[in-house]
Design an enzyme around this catalytic site. Structure first.
Site, short mmCIF file in Angstrom:
data_model
loop_
_atom_site.label_atom_id
_atom_site.label_comp_id
_atom_site.label_asym_id
_atom_site.label_seq_id
_atom_site.Cartn_x
_atom_site.Cartn_y
_atom_site.Cartn_z
N HIS A 128 0.84 -1.20 0.00
CA HIS A 128 0.00 0.00 0.00
C HIS A 128 0.87 1.25 0.00
O HIS A 128 2.05 1.19 0.35
CB HIS A 128 -0.84 0.06 1.28
CG HIS A 128 -1.74 -1.09 1.49
ND1 HIS A 128 -3.07 -1.07 1.17
CD2 HIS A 128 -1.50 -2.32 2.03
CE1 HIS A 128 -3.61 -2.23 1.49
NE2 HIS A 128 -2.68 -3.01 2.01
N CYS A 165 -3.43 2.91 -5.48
CA CYS A 165 -2.54 2.40 -4.43
C CYS A 165 -1.94 1.05 -4.81
O CYS A 165 -2.68 0.15 -5.17
CB CYS A 165 -3.36 2.29 -3.14
SG CYS A 165 -2.53 1.57 -1.74
#
Length: 133
Positions: A10, A123
Site C-alpha cells: 500500500h 494504491c
C-alpha cells in the site's frame, strides 16, 4: 500463527515531501473507527521500517484479504499537487525490497500484490506484483 498467502503493498496516499510515521497512521485509522493501525509495517521516507499492527493479528488494510495477508505501507503515493504517483525514495525502495524479501522467506507461499489489484484505487502507485516477483 496465521496462514499467510499474500503480502499486500500500500501507499499512505500522502503528498510527496511530507513525513509521517506509523504512529500518525495509527491515529488516522483510530479516528476512522479502527482498533489500531491496519497495516503490519510502515516504511518511512527515510527508509526506516516501523511495526504497525502485530503480524499475528489480522490486519485491516484490504477487504476480503485481511485474514491471510500482511499489509506493508510506504509513506507517500501522491505528488506534491495531490495526484497519484510513485513517490518512493531510494531509501524506501531498498527497505521495501529487504522487508518483502524477509516476509517471502517467512511465508514462502505468499504472493506479493498491490492494493490496486483488489480495489478501485491507484494504491500503491506502482506495479508491486511485478517489482517483487
Amino acid at each position: 500463527m496465521r496462514r499467510i498467502t499474500e503480502i499486500i503493498v500500500h501507499c499512505s496516499a500522502t503528498r510527496e515531501g511530507k513525513y509521517f510515521t506509523a504512529e500518525d497512521i495509527d491515529r488516522w485509522h483510530k479516528a476512522q473507527g479502527f482498533a489500531c493501525i491496519g497495516y503490519h509495517f510502515v516504511v518511512r521516507t527515510d527508509g526506516r521500517i516501523e511495526m504497525g499492527r502485530s503480524i499475528e493479528r489480522v490486519g485491516a488494510h484490504c477487504k476480503g484479504h485481511n485474514g491471510t495477508s500482511v499489509g506493508v505501507c510506504y509513506v507517500g503515493g501522491l505528488s506534491r499537487d495531490g495526484q497519484p504517483q510513485d513517490t518512493r525514495t531510494e531509501e524506501q525502495r531498498e527497505s521495501m525490497m529487504m522487508l518483502i524479501g524477509v516476509l517471502k522467506r517467512m511465508f514462502p507461499e505468499a504472493r506479493v500484490h498491490g492494493h490496486r489489484e483488489f480495489a478501485a484505487k491507484a494504491c500503491p502507485c506502482f506495479d508491486a506484483a511485478e517489482e517483487y516477483k
